[in-house]
Design a protein around this motif. Structure first.
Motif, short mmCIF file in Angstrom:
data_model
loop_
_atom_site.label_atom_id
_atom_site.label_comp_id
_atom_site.label_asym_id
_atom_site.label_seq_id
_atom_site.Cartn_x
_atom_site.Cartn_y
_atom_site.Cartn_z
N HIS A 81 0.82 -1.20 0.00
CA HIS A 81 0.00 0.00 0.00
C HIS A 81 0.86 1.26 0.00
O HIS A 81 0.33 2.36 0.07
N GLU A 82 2.16 1.06 -0.06
CA GLU A 82 3.07 2.21 -0.11
C GLU A 82 3.17 2.71 -1.55
O GLU A 82 2.99 1.94 -2.49
N ASN A 83 3.49 3.97 -1.68
CA ASN A 83 3.59 4.48 -3.04
C ASN A 83 4.87 3.95 -3.71
O ASN A 83 5.78 3.45 -3.05
N GLN A 84 4.94 4.12 -4.97
CA GLN A 84 6.00 3.54 -5.78
C GLN A 84 7.38 4.13 -5.43
O GLN A 84 8.37 3.40 -5.41
N SER A 85 7.45 5.38 -5.15
CA SER A 85 8.75 6.00 -4.84
C SER A 85 9.37 5.41 -3.56
O SER A 85 10.58 5.22 -3.47
N ILE A 86 8.53 5.12 -2.56
CA ILE A 86 9.02 4.51 -1.32
C ILE A 86 9.53 3.10 -1.61
O ILE A 86 10.60 2.70 -1.13
N LEU A 87 8.80 2.36 -2.37
CA LEU A 87 9.23 1.00 -2.73
C LEU A 87 10.54 1.04 -3.53
O LEU A 87 11.44 0.22 -3.29
N GLU A 88 10.64 1.97 -4.45
CA GLU A 88 11.87 2.10 -5.22
C GLU A 88 13.05 2.47 -4.33
O GLU A 88 14.17 1.99 -4.51
N SER A 89 12.80 3.31 -3.35
CA SER A 89 13.85 3.69 -2.40
C SER A 89 14.31 2.47 -1.60
O SER A 89 15.51 2.28 -1.37
N LYS A 90 13.37 1.67 -1.17
CA LYS A 90 13.72 0.45 -0.43
C LYS A 90 14.54 -0.50 -1.31
O LYS A 90 15.53 -1.09 -0.86
N ILE A 91 14.13 -0.62 -2.54
CA ILE A 91 14.87 -1.50 -3.47
C ILE A 91 16.28 -0.95 -3.66
O ILE A 91 17.27 -1.70 -3.63
N ASP A 92 16.39 0.36 -3.83
CA ASP A 92 17.71 0.98 -3.98
C ASP A 92 18.58 0.72 -2.75
O ASP A 92 19.78 0.41 -2.88
N LEU A 93 17.99 0.86 -1.58
CA LEU A 93 18.75 0.59 -0.34
C LEU A 93 19.22 -0.86 -0.28
O LEU A 93 20.36 -1.15 0.12
N PHE A 94 18.35 -1.80 -0.65
CA PHE A 94 18.73 -3.20 -0.66
C PHE A 94 19.86 -3.45 -1.67
O PHE A 94 20.80 -4.19 -1.40
N GLU A 95 19.78 -2.83 -2.81
CA GLU A 95 20.83 -2.99 -3.82
C GLU A 95 22.15 -2.41 -3.34
O GLU A 95 23.21 -3.00 -3.54
N ILE A 96 22.08 -1.25 -2.71
CA ILE A 96 23.31 -0.63 -2.17
C ILE A 96 23.92 -1.52 -1.09
O ILE A 96 25.13 -1.74 -1.06
N GLU A 97 23.07 -2.03 -0.21
CA GLU A 97 23.56 -2.92 0.85
C GLU A 97 24.19 -4.17 0.26
O GLU A 97 25.25 -4.61 0.71
N LEU A 98 23.58 -4.73 -0.76
CA LEU A 98 24.12 -5.92 -1.41
C LEU A 98 25.46 -5.59 -2.08
O LEU A 98 26.41 -6.37 -1.99
N GLU A 99 25.56 -4.46 -2.71
CA GLU A 99 26.82 -4.04 -3.34
C GLU A 99 27.91 -3.85 -2.29
O GLU A 99 29.07 -4.24 -2.51
N GLU A 100 27.56 -3.26 -1.16
CA GLU A 100 28.54 -3.07 -0.08
C GLU A 100 29.03 -4.41 0.45
O GLU A 100 30.22 -4.59 0.70
N ILE A 101 28.13 -5.33 0.60
CA ILE A 101 28.51 -6.67 1.09
C ILE A 101 29.44 -7.33 0.08
O ILE A 101 30.47 -7.90 0.44
N ASN A 102 29.08 -7.27 -1.19
CA ASN A 102 29.93 -7.86 -2.23
C ASN A 102 31.30 -7.18 -2.28
O ASN A 102 32.34 -7.84 -2.39
N SER A 103 31.30 -5.87 -2.19
CA SER A 103 32.55 -5.10 -2.22
C SER A 103 33.41 -5.45 -1.01
O SER A 103 34.62 -5.67 -1.13
N ASN A 104 32.81 -5.49 0.16
CA ASN A 104 33.54 -5.83 1.39
C ASN A 104 34.09 -7.25 1.32
O ASN A 104 35.23 -7.50 1.71
N SER A 105 33.31 -8.15 0.80
CA SER A 105 33.77 -9.53 0.66
C SER A 105 34.95 -9.61 -0.29
O SER A 105 35.94 -10.29 -0.02
N GLN A 106 34.87 -8.89 -1.39
CA GLN A 106 35.98 -8.88 -2.35
C GLN A 106 37.22 -8.25 -1.72
O GLN A 106 38.33 -8.74 -1.89
#
Length: 190
Positions: free
Chosen positions: A125-150
């Motif tokens: 029930h959240e608007n699209q911009s909030i969902l996109e922000s959450k997706i962006d945050l998850f992607e950033i977090e995943l990139e940080e984890i991958n970068s840190n692992s590397q």
């Protein structure tokens, strides 16, 4: 009477010589013991005795011999200590890497659950911009984890290479010490 005093002086000199020789011999044995911690075949040479009325032992080791050996032993101990410290850092980094890897696997499993079961979830029930922000945050977090692992893997590889290099240096120093011991044996210094 003068002859008796001279004999007494000679006897005192011999007693002092024996004390000095005993101290020298004990010090040399202690040094050989330290060398033996690294080179197991190091031994204190048997005393040679000068023929004569007092049968005085004659020192067979020159203290200068020890200086060069102890320089190498100090280098060996320093490299060994450095290797121990690096091994400890490697263990810490390995633990961190494993922890990050475990976290990454958990997140990836959660993402897989979300992407394979998306039709079972209710419509947000959240608007699209909030969902996109959450997706962006998850992607950033995943990139940080991958970068840190590397990054952790790169550091681990560098430390492993450095450790191999130090092991090679330790072997070279040990071989030098053994070679010098052999040369000293051949020259009759030990």
């Amino acid at each position: 009477m003068a002859l008796g005093k001279e004999q007494e002086k000679i006897d005192q000199i011999i007693v002092k010589w024996n004390e000095v020789y005993f101290q020298w011999k004990q010090g040399s044995k202690d040094r050989i013991k330290r060398i033996r911690e690294i080179i197991s075949i190091a031994e204190f040479p048997e005393d040679s005795v000068v023929a004569g009325p007092y049968k005085e032992p004659k020192p067979t080791l020159n203290d200068d011999i020890f200086n060069e050996v102890f320089v190498k032993i100090t280098e060996y101990e320093s490299l060994n200590q450095s290797q121990i410290e690096k091994n400890t850092r490697l263990e810490v980094l390995e633990f961190k890497r494993k922890h990050i890897s475990d976290d990454k696997e958990k997140i990836e499993k959660q993402l897989m659950k979300l992407s394979t079961n998306w039709s079972n979830y209710p419509i947000p029930h959240e608007n699209q911009s909030i969902l996109e922000s959450k997706i962006d945050l998850f992607e950033i977090e995943l990139e940080e984890i991958n970068s840190n692992s590397q990054y952790q893997n790169n550091i681990l590889n560098q430390l492993k290479i450095s450790r191999r290099s130090q092991n090679d240096m330790l072997i070279d120093i040990k071989n030098e010490i053994v070679e010098k011991k052999k040369k000293m044996s051949i020259l009759g210094m030990i």
